[in-house]
Design a protein around this motif. Structure first.
Motif, mmCIF file in Angstrom:
data_model
loop_
_atom_site.group_PDB
_atom_site.id
_atom_site.type_symbol
_atom_site.label_atom_id
_atom_site.label_comp_id
_atom_site.label_asym_id
_atom_site.label_seq_id
_atom_site.Cartn_x
_atom_site.Cartn_y
_atom_site.Cartn_z
ATOM 1 N N GLY A 34 -1.817 -2.836 45.802
ATOM 2 C CA GLY A 34 -0.941 -3.672 44.962
ATOM 3 C C GLY A 34 0.151 -4.228 45.595
ATOM 4 O O GLY A 34 1.276 -3.932 45.480
ATOM 5 N N ASN A 35 0.029 -5.337 46.174
ATOM 6 C CA ASN A 35 1.229 -5.926 46.701
ATOM 7 C C ASN A 35 1.622 -7.343 45.912
ATOM 8 O O ASN A 35 2.831 -7.755 46.302
ATOM 9 C CB ASN A 35 0.912 -6.560 48.143
ATOM 10 N N THR A 36 0.981 -7.562 44.887
ATOM 11 C CA THR A 36 1.198 -8.645 44.131
ATOM 12 C C THR A 36 2.144 -8.056 42.884
ATOM 13 O O THR A 36 1.743 -6.983 42.203
ATOM 14 C CB THR A 36 0.189 -9.310 43.654
ATOM 15 N N ASP A 37 3.324 -8.927 42.709
ATOM 16 C CA ASP A 37 4.198 -8.527 41.835
ATOM 17 C C ASP A 37 3.518 -8.586 40.350
ATOM 18 O O ASP A 37 3.823 -7.667 39.545
ATOM 19 C CB ASP A 37 5.523 -9.391 41.711
ATOM 20 N N SER A 38 2.931 -9.675 40.135
ATOM 21 C CA SER A 38 2.219 -9.999 38.600
ATOM 22 C C SER A 38 1.019 -9.873 38.513
ATOM 23 O O SER A 38 0.076 -10.087 39.535
ATOM 24 C CB SER A 38 2.600 -11.411 38.431
ATOM 25 N N LEU A 39 0.448 -9.110 37.280
ATOM 26 C CA LEU A 39 -0.843 -8.956 36.997
ATOM 27 C C LEU A 39 -1.065 -9.235 35.653
ATOM 28 O O LEU A 39 -0.148 -9.633 34.948
ATOM 29 C CB LEU A 39 -1.173 -7.201 37.023
ATOM 30 N N TYR A 40 -2.223 -9.479 35.281
ATOM 31 C CA TYR A 40 -2.765 -9.610 33.912
ATOM 32 C C TYR A 40 -3.082 -8.173 33.392
ATOM 33 O O TYR A 40 -3.412 -7.301 34.003
ATOM 34 C CB TYR A 40 -4.035 -10.300 33.850
ATOM 35 N N LEU A 41 -2.497 -8.000 32.149
ATOM 36 C CA LEU A 41 -2.691 -6.773 31.358
ATOM 37 C C LEU A 41 -3.542 -7.152 30.048
ATOM 38 O O LEU A 41 -3.005 -8.079 29.389
ATOM 39 C CB LEU A 41 -1.499 -6.088 30.960
ATOM 40 N N LEU A 42 -4.783 -6.830 30.098
ATOM 41 C CA LEU A 42 -5.594 -6.731 29.180
ATOM 42 C C LEU A 42 -5.540 -5.635 27.927
ATOM 43 O O LEU A 42 -5.564 -4.506 28.613
ATOM 44 C CB LEU A 42 -6.964 -7.108 29.723
ATOM 45 N N VAL A 43 -5.378 -5.933 26.849
ATOM 46 C CA VAL A 43 -5.251 -4.915 25.842
ATOM 47 C C VAL A 43 -6.251 -5.051 24.823
ATOM 48 O O VAL A 43 -6.462 -6.009 24.025
ATOM 49 C CB VAL A 43 -3.940 -5.158 25.116
ATOM 50 N N GLY A 44 -7.342 -4.018 24.453
ATOM 51 C CA GLY A 44 -8.101 -3.824 23.304
ATOM 52 C C GLY A 44 -7.424 -3.168 22.327
ATOM 53 O O GLY A 44 -6.224 -2.273 22.418
ATOM 54 N N SER A 45 -7.810 -3.476 20.990
ATOM 55 C CA SER A 45 -7.069 -2.698 19.889
ATOM 56 C C SER A 45 -7.977 -2.524 18.932
ATOM 57 O O SER A 45 -9.166 -2.872 18.828
ATOM 58 C CB SER A 45 -6.009 -3.877 19.420
ATOM 59 N N TYR A 46 -7.857 -1.966 17.567
ATOM 60 C CA TYR A 46 -8.395 -1.690 16.399
ATOM 61 C C TYR A 46 -7.570 -3.041 15.696
ATOM 62 O O TYR A 46 -6.733 -3.246 15.319
ATOM 63 C CB TYR A 46 -7.971 -0.461 15.852
ATOM 64 N N ALA A 47 -8.926 -4.061 15.406
ATOM 65 C CA ALA A 47 -8.451 -4.945 14.717
ATOM 66 C C ALA A 47 -9.608 -5.775 13.941
ATOM 67 O O ALA A 47 -10.664 -5.459 14.085
ATOM 68 C CB ALA A 47 -7.852 -6.302 15.672
ATOM 69 N N ARG A 48 -9.352 -6.523 12.911
ATOM 70 C CA ARG A 48 -10.420 -7.318 12.288
ATOM 71 C C ARG A 48 -10.947 -8.273 12.993
ATOM 72 O O ARG A 48 -10.185 -8.778 14.142
ATOM 73 C CB ARG A 48 -9.888 -7.764 11.083
ATOM 74 N N ALA A 49 -12.015 -8.835 12.878
ATOM 75 C CA ALA A 49 -12.687 -10.048 13.821
ATOM 76 C C ALA A 49 -11.882 -11.242 13.676
ATOM 77 O O ALA A 49 -11.897 -11.977 14.691
ATOM 78 C CB ALA A 49 -14.055 -10.347 13.294
ATOM 79 N N GLN A 50 -11.211 -11.628 12.573
ATOM 80 C CA GLN A 50 -10.323 -12.677 12.386
ATOM 81 C C GLN A 50 -9.157 -12.398 13.224
ATOM 82 O O GLN A 50 -8.291 -13.491 13.199
ATOM 83 C CB GLN A 50 -10.218 -13.163 10.997
ATOM 84 N N GLU A 51 -8.608 -11.460 13.620
ATOM 85 C CA GLU A 51 -7.356 -11.133 14.280
ATOM 86 C C GLU A 51 -7.456 -11.337 15.852
ATOM 87 O O GLU A 51 -8.790 -11.120 16.389
ATOM 88 C CB GLU A 51 -6.892 -9.852 13.978
ATOM 89 N N GLU A 52 -6.515 -11.618 16.674
ATOM 90 C CA GLU A 52 -6.676 -11.453 18.110
ATOM 91 C C GLU A 52 -6.726 -10.057 18.426
ATOM 92 O O GLU A 52 -5.485 -9.574 18.899
ATOM 93 C CB GLU A 52 -5.444 -12.282 18.608
ATOM 94 N N GLY A 53 -7.951 -9.450 18.498
ATOM 95 C CA GLY A 53 -7.806 -7.991 18.797
ATOM 96 C C GLY A 53 -7.789 -7.469 20.240
ATOM 97 O O GLY A 53 -7.672 -6.456 20.576
ATOM 98 N N ILE A 54 -8.123 -8.617 21.301
ATOM 99 C CA ILE A 54 -7.743 -8.650 22.466
ATOM 100 C C ILE A 54 -6.792 -9.420 23.130
ATOM 101 O O ILE A 54 -6.801 -10.764 22.553
ATOM 102 C CB ILE A 54 -9.102 -8.909 23.615
ATOM 103 N N ARG A 55 -5.854 -9.029 23.786
ATOM 104 C CA ARG A 55 -4.520 -9.900 23.843
ATOM 105 C C ARG A 55 -4.396 -9.743 25.493
ATOM 106 O O ARG A 55 -4.691 -8.733 26.245
ATOM 107 C CB ARG A 55 -3.535 -9.272 23.312
#
Length: 382
Positions: free
Chosen positions: A30-51
């Motif tokens: 890991g030499n790169t400062d910035s990464l994507y952080l993917l987040v899973g959650s408990y959420a209804r289908a109409q919500e943004e459950g993955i961010r």
């Protein structure tokens, strides 16, 4: 397909040892400062459950990039090695439970759905890719099963094959049936380990390299049986691939296993949950292999911290870090500077600075606010 294994006992010999590699190779990436952080959650289908967030692993700060709706309870995720695809469970308890294939545009930081398939096993709570990334597997908690999905040319999920287990454990409430909690391939890609909280077993499948249409060798599979009432949940491997660390949800132990020539042997059991909360959750090892961390819920919520012996891989408890309420999955940045915790019931991802010498954690005060976060995964940015 229903499977009944022949259990091979793994002796629980606390305090005993095995010969390890004292000159372990310590890989810190890991030499790169910035990464994507993917987040899973408990959420209804109409919500943004993955961010999707952009996380700077030098400063410890995260910023929102995008969100994806359309999946009910996308609680656990796994990205492909190149980050171009992400696979997510839909952790519904009944027939609506799913596995989902997503494409990830790393230039834009956005996800889009490729397709979905039923798991045919309720409450899929864990998902992984096969070593060659030609199959996806889910651990179905309520279904007492794992489902194996071949992948198509676009990375889409084809119809799955569900392997159902039998048995129970001594806890009549929480072990009345098999409860598959995780699926993990060994670092040498020779075995699949499926942790079954309900039967106190690790179901072990050799990976089938023959081109007969099956990823797993289902005739030579066996079980490693743990102490009754342990409730095995998640496993991580040391960077050298010679030791594994298993967190048990019900007994709150970390079980240290040696791994050699496709064989697992227990060499130590050490307590992570000293309050008998029966809610231990996740386990990870630092990139340098020097410290193991395990999360506990329900009482005294926090992270137990252990140092790793360079001689034999055994553990010594060195600290405990309180966290927000109900810490589930957590993740360590590739450079080892930060540990991020998904605190489901305080609706936040906490950012802790990690001391590389002592292994201890310090709350930075940085937080990412999100409803019911469960799973955290890093993906490199282009």
């Amino acid at each position: 397909m229903k499977l009944v294994g022949v259990c091979m006992a793994a002796m629980i010999l606390a305090g005993s040892s095995c010969t390890g590699n004292a000159n372990r190779t310590k890989t810190v990436t890991g030499n790169t400062d910035s990464l994507y952080l993917l987040v899973g959650s408990y959420a209804r289908a109409q919500e943004e459950g993955i961010r999707v967030y952009v996380f700077n692993q030098e400063t410890g700060k995260g910023t929102f990039r995008s969100g994806l709706s359309g999946i009910s309870n996308p609680s656990f995720l796994t990205p492909s090695a190149d980050g171009s695809r992400v696979y997510a469970v839909g952790e519904d308890e009944g027939v609506s439970s799913t596995a989902n294939a997503l494409s990830f545009d790393r230039a834009k930081g956005t996800l889009s759905l490729i397709n979905s398939q039923p798991t045919n096993g309720g409450a899929p709570c864990n998902i992984t890719l096969s070593p060659k990334e030609d199959y996806v597997l889910t651990a179905n908690y309520m279904g007492g099963s794992i489902t194996v999905f071949p992948l198509g040319n676009r990375g889409e999920l084809l119809a799955g094959d569900t392997l159902t287990f039998t048995g129970s454990g001594p806890d009549k409430e929480r072990q009345a049936q098999p409860h598959l909690h995780s699926v993990l391939f060994t670092p040498d890609n020779r075995l699949l380990l499926a942790n079954d909280l309900g039967t106190d077993c690790i179901h072990v499948f050799p990976v089938n390299n023959k081109k007969n249409g099956n990823l797993l060798n289902r005739t030579e599979f066996y079980d490693v049986r743990l102490v009754p009432g342990a409730g095995p949940r998640h496993t991580c491997f040391a960077p050298d691939g010679k030791h594994a660390y298993l967190i048990t949800e019900l007994s709150g132990d970390v079980i240290v296993l040696s791994y050699d020539e496709m064989k697992l042997d227990t060499i130590q059991t050490i307590k992570a949950d000293t309050l008998a909360a029966r809610g231990s959750a996740d386990i990870h090892i630092s990139p340098d292999g020097d410290f193991v961390y395990a999360s506990n819920r329900l009482k005294g919520d926090g992270i137990a911290i252990f140092s790793v012996s360079s001689e034999d891989g055994t553990l010594e408890k060195v600290g405990y870090q309180p966290t927000g309420v109900h810490p589930r999955n957590f993740v360590i940045t590739p450079n080892g500077k930060y540990l991020l915790v998904a605190c489901r019931d305080t609706n936040e991802i906490q950012v802790f600075a990690r001391d590389a010498e002592t292994g201890l954690l310090k709350d930075t005060g940085e937080k990412i606010e999100m409803s019911k976060p469960v799973c955290l995964k890093f993906v490199p940015m282009e």
